[in-house]
Structures are given as structure tokens and as C-alpha cells.
Scaffold this motif. Structure first.
Motif, PDB file in Angstrom:
ATOM      1  N   GLN A 259      -3.421   9.316  -3.989  1.00  0.00           N
ATOM      2  CA  GLN A 259      -3.760   8.042  -3.358  1.00  0.00           C
ATOM      3  C   GLN A 259      -5.163   7.590  -3.778  1.00  0.00           C
ATOM      4  OE1 GLN A 259      -1.707   6.189  -1.182  1.00  0.00           O
ATOM      5  NE2 GLN A 259      -0.159   7.603  -1.922  1.00  0.00           N
ATOM      6  N   PHE A 260      -6.093   8.530  -3.847  1.00  0.00           N
ATOM      7  CA  PHE A 260      -7.440   8.195  -4.297  1.00  0.00           C
ATOM      8  C   PHE A 260      -7.437   7.790  -5.773  1.00  0.00           C
ATOM      9  CE2 PHE A 260      -7.964  10.973  -0.668  1.00  0.00           C
ATOM     10  CZ  PHE A 260      -9.066  10.478   0.002  1.00  0.00           C
ATOM     11  N   GLU A 261      -6.695   8.549  -6.577  1.00  0.00           N
ATOM     12  CA  GLU A 261      -6.644   8.246  -8.011  1.00  0.00           C
ATOM     13  C   GLU A 261      -5.964   6.916  -8.267  1.00  0.00           C
ATOM     14  OE1 GLU A 261      -4.629  11.646  -9.463  1.00  0.00           O
ATOM     15  OE2 GLU A 261      -6.426  12.928  -9.528  1.00  0.00           O
TER      16      GLU A 261
ATOM     17  N   ILE B  69      -6.914   4.233   2.033  1.00  0.00           N
ATOM     18  CA  ILE B  69      -7.096   5.579   2.560  1.00  0.00           C
ATOM     19  C   ILE B  69      -7.155   5.587   4.086  1.00  0.00           C
ATOM     20  CG2 ILE B  69      -8.506   7.650   2.493  1.00  0.00           C
ATOM     21  CD1 ILE B  69      -7.095   6.896  -0.150  1.00  0.00           C
ATOM     22  N   LEU B  70      -8.052   4.812   4.674  1.00  0.00           N
ATOM     23  CA  LEU B  70      -8.236   4.856   6.129  1.00  0.00           C
ATOM     24  C   LEU B  70      -6.993   4.446   6.921  1.00  0.00           C
ATOM     25  CD1 LEU B  70     -11.912   3.637   6.691  1.00  0.00           C
ATOM     26  CD2 LEU B  70     -10.944   5.899   7.145  1.00  0.00           C
ATOM     27  N   PRO B  71      -6.240   3.406   6.510  1.00  0.00           N
ATOM     28  CA  PRO B  71      -5.013   3.097   7.272  1.00  0.00           C
ATOM     29  C   PRO B  71      -4.047   4.266   7.337  1.00  0.00           C
ATOM     30  CG  PRO B  71      -5.597   1.249   5.864  1.00  0.00           C
ATOM     31  CD  PRO B  71      -6.515   2.374   5.496  1.00  0.00           C
ATOM     32  N   GLN B  72      -3.898   5.000   6.232  1.00  0.00           N
ATOM     33  CA  GLN B  72      -3.010   6.160   6.239  1.00  0.00           C
ATOM     34  C   GLN B  72      -3.585   7.302   7.071  1.00  0.00           C
ATOM     35  OE1 GLN B  72      -1.010   7.032   2.306  1.00  0.00           O
ATOM     36  NE2 GLN B  72      -2.613   5.658   1.557  1.00  0.00           N
ATOM     37  N   ALA B  73      -4.881   7.539   6.936  1.00  0.00           N
ATOM     38  CA  ALA B  73      -5.505   8.655   7.656  1.00  0.00           C
ATOM     39  C   ALA B  73      -5.468   8.426   9.163  1.00  0.00           C
ATOM     40  CB  ALA B  73      -6.952   8.835   7.183  1.00  0.00           C
ATOM     41  N   ILE B  74      -5.789   7.215   9.595  1.00  0.00           N
ATOM     42  CA  ILE B  74      -5.802   6.924  11.035  1.00  0.00           C
ATOM     43  C   ILE B  74      -4.397   7.024  11.609  1.00  0.00           C
ATOM     44  CG2 ILE B  74      -6.224   5.098  12.730  1.00  0.00           C
ATOM     45  CD1 ILE B  74      -8.599   4.221  11.041  1.00  0.00           C
ATOM     46  N   LYS B  75      -3.403   6.575  10.851  1.00  0.00           N
ATOM     47  CA  LYS B  75      -2.023   6.672  11.334  1.00  0.00           C
ATOM     48  C   LYS B  75      -1.610   8.124  11.547  1.00  0.00           C
ATOM     49  CE  LYS B  75       1.575   6.291   8.658  1.00  0.00           C
ATOM     50  NZ  LYS B  75       2.649   5.801   7.766  1.00  0.00           N
ATOM     51  N   LEU B  76      -2.078   9.009  10.684  1.00  0.00           N
ATOM     52  CA  LEU B  76      -1.698  10.413  10.787  1.00  0.00           C
ATOM     53  C   LEU B  76      -2.365  11.121  11.964  1.00  0.00           C
ATOM     54  CD1 LEU B  76      -1.845  11.397   7.000  1.00  0.00           C
ATOM     55  CD2 LEU B  76       0.209  11.110   8.394  1.00  0.00           C
TER      56      LEU B  76
END
Length: 387
Positions: A280-282, A299-306
Motif C-alpha cells: 500500500q505504501f509502495e 494509509i490512515l483510512p485503512q489503519a483507522i478502520k482496522l
């Protein structure tokens, strides 16, 4: 056999209609058999749970409702057993008359009676702005967030403290009860999430100085109890200020609670960031996105959802930890309930227990609501299982 002699192939042109469930696979009997009595262990645990409920619940109902005192103006209403009933231990039931007589104090503290329309107006505005914010399909979320998290706190400040626009000044030591609990928790939640995100990004930064500062802040704050943070903010901080400088006690509590919860929130967010695959970062880098674009959009939308359960768990802990502000002389809901138990007009053996039951129910109501909304958002955002 030649192709000319082959049997024609049948191709279905429509889907098969839905078939009814097999007999015995639906209904209450099926649910009981599969959920409560599926195995011998389940049967034993279910029977033990039923026996425990039968043993505890009737006595609780008697104490809370049947033999409770509902009306009265002093301790005499609770010193006698309501409705002529007698509990197994010979004690009277809950003293709800005490809750009714002190209810406004439990909500507003010592806020002037004639000015209580001001916190009521703030609560009404908060509910009006919060409901559309919680509903996913309501549009204009950005404007809604601006009104809820920026405009409302400013309006609430001028309304509650007064001193301008013709409103009488109400000093914060008079504030108390559920009003203070909600103010502390709302401010702490509003501040801790963005600050926690910044701290989590800083801890993962490749800049040594930024990373070291964030690590020191997080580890120091997480290594000490909230009571110590509040004590430092209330007692020690004024010692380091120049002569004549001071901070309002409520402001000190708001800062202490926000700092403490931000450190815990940072670790929750960092856990979500570490779960995101490196691809995702790459992928974001391959699109030419800047660092902040990559974090904000991908990144943050996926991380916060998790980490929604961890975020809500931090919010719930923060809401309950507001009761610790009593260490600096402020009275939240639990503190004002405890304070009123010393009133000689309501001093009975059942008064403290009734007050704690009431406070516990209010705390449970808010925490349960947050947990249920968390579960709803998890289902709403679970795109992996949506079709």
C-alpha cells in the motif's frame, strides 16, 4: 460417436429459486439446540448460568423496584421499608427518592438554578449535531464536523462560563455532575484522536529527533497513572508559572486528560499502521503522492478502520477515567453522587448503594452506546465481506 449424434447440452437460462431451509434448521428450538445445548459442556454452562440468574435476579428486582422508596423529602422515606415489604435480609430497598431529590445536582452540580437553561441548550445543540454525524448516509459530513468539533466548543464556552453577551459569569468550581463528565470526555476524545494520530506518525518517522521526542512522550505518559498527570496539572504546574499566572482548574483537567488519552491513542493508531501491507505504501509512492497525501488518502483510512475497537475502547476508558478528577477538587457525576451521600437529611444505609447504582447505570449507558455504535461501524465498513 460423432458430434451429430451427441445429446444436446442443456444450459439453464435463469437462477434456481431460493429453497426453504431444511426442517429443524430454523426457529427457537434450533437456536437453543445449537447455541446453548450443542455439547455437554454447553449444557452444563447453560444450566449453571440459568441457576445463577434465578438466584440473583429476583433479589435484585425486589431491592431495586418492589421494596424501593420512590418518593419522599428526607431520609425518613428511605429509613422505612416501602410498601410494607420485607427483604430476606430485613433491609429496605433502594432509595430512589434520594436520586429524585438530588437529580439536578447530579446533572449540573452547583451550577446556578436560574442559569441551567444554558447547559441544557449546549446539550441540545450537541445532540442535534452528533446524530447526523453518526449516521453514515447523512451528507455534508465536513460541515457537520466543523460545527460539532470547532464551532460548538466555542459557543459552549461563552454559554457556560458567561461574562459576555449579557450572561452572568459562572465560575467553573460551580460546575459538576454529568455536565463535567461529558465536557471532559468530549474534549478528551476530540483532542486525543488527532494528537494520537500525529504521535503515531511521529513514532514511525524516519527523522531521529521527531521519533525520539514522540517515543519519550508516549512512554512517559503511558508509564504513569492518570491521577499523577492530574495532580501535576493541578498542583505542580502553578509552581513553575511566573508570579500572577494561573490556569483555571477545569482547563488543567482538560489538558491532563487529553495528554493522557493521546498517548494511549497513539499506540492504538500505530498498531493499525503496522498492519497495513507494505504494498500500500509502495503503491502510493508509485502514484507520486506526497507523504501527507499518502497518509490522508490511503494509509490512515485503512489503519483507522482496522483499529476501530481499540479506538472505542480508549474512548470508553477515557469516559470512565473522568471520575478521577475528584483528586483535584472537581466533582463529576460520581464525585457529586459521593458528595451528596454525606447530606444528613438523606443519611441511610441504602443511600450510598443507591447513588452508586445510579452513577454506574449512567456510565454503563454511555459506554454501552459507544460499544454498540462501534460494532455498527465495523459492520458498515467491513467491505471484505460485503457483496
Amino acid at each position: 460417436m460423432t458430434m451429430a449424434n451427441a445429446s444436446p447440452v442443456f444450459v439453464r437460462r435463469e437462477m434456481v429459486a431460493a429453497q426453504p431451509a431444511p426442517p429443524g434448521a430454523t426457529g427457537a428450538t434450533y437456536w437453543l439446540r445449537t447455541k446453548l445445548f450443542a455439547t455437554p459442556k454447553d449444557i452444563v454452562l447453560t444450566l449453571l448460568a440459568i441457576a445463577l440468574i434465578v438466584y440473583i435476579v429476583p433479589g435484585m428486582i425486589e431491592w431495586l423496584f418492589i421494596h424501593a422508596s420512590w418518593t419522599g423529602e428526607n431520609r425518613a422515606a428511605c429509613a422505612t421499608i416501602a410498601q410494607g415489604g420485607v427483604l430476606p435480609d430485613g433491609q429496605s430497598g433502594a432509595c430512589w427518592a434520594f436520586i429524585g431529590a438530588k437529580f439536578q445536582q447530579f446533572i449540573f452540580g452547583r451550577y446556578p438554578f436560574d442559569e441551567r437553561w444554558r447547559p441544557l441548550l449546549v446539550m441540545a445543540l450537541f445532540v442535534i449535531l452528533l446524530i447526523p454525524m453518526l449516521l453514515p448516509k447523512v451528507p455534508y459530513k465536513g460541515w457537520n464536523a466543523l460545527a460539532l468539533f470547532i464551532i460548538l466548543p466555542i459557543v459552549a464556552f461563552f454559554l457556560l462560563i458567561g461574562g459576555s453577551f449579557g450572561l452572568p459569569y459562572v465560575e467553573t468550581p460551580l460546575w459538576g455532575g454529568l455536565m463535567v463528565t461529558l465536557i471532559l470526555s468530549f474534549f478528551g476524545i476530540t483532542v486525543s484522536l488527532p494528537f494520537g494520530i500525529v504521535l503515531a506518525l511521529g513514532r514511525r518517522s524516519e527523522l531521529p529527533v521527531i521519533k525520539m521526542l514522540c517515543v519519550i512522550f508516549i512512554e512517559v505518559i503511558r508509564g504513569i497513572p492518570l491521577i499523577t498527570v492530574l495532580f501535576m496539572a493541578s498542583v505542580m504546574l502553578p509552581l513553575f508559572l511566573p508570579d500572577g499566572w494561573t490556569f483555571d482548574k477545569l482547563l488543567r483537567a482538560l489538558i491532563g486528560v487529553s495528554i493522557f488519552s493521546s498517548a494511549y491513542m497513539a499506540e492504538v493508531i500505530r498498531g493499525g499502521l503496522q498492519v497495513i501491507p507494505k504494498g500500500q505504501f509502495e503503491g502510493a509512492d508509485s502514484l507520486g503522492l506526497s507523504y501527507w497525501q499518502k497518509m490522508r488518502l490511503i494509509i490512515l483510512p485503512q489503519a483507522i478502520k482496522l483499529v476501530i475497537p481499540g479506538i472505542v475502547n480508549t474512548f470508553i476508558g477515557l469516559f470512565k477515567d473522568t471520575s478521577l478528577v475528584s483528586i483535584i477538587g472537581m466533582f463529576d457525576l460520581l464525585g457529586i453522587v459521593t458528595l451528596n451521600q454525606s447530606d444528613a437529611n438523606w443519611s441511610t444505609p441504602v443511600t450510598p448503594v443507591t447513588g452508586y447504582v445510579f452513577a454506574g447505570f449512567i456510565f454503563w449507558l454511555f459506554c454501552f452506546g459507544m460499544s454498540r455504535y462501534s460494532a455498527f461501524m465495523e459492520r458498515h465498513l467491513d467491505t471484505a465481506h460485503q457483496r
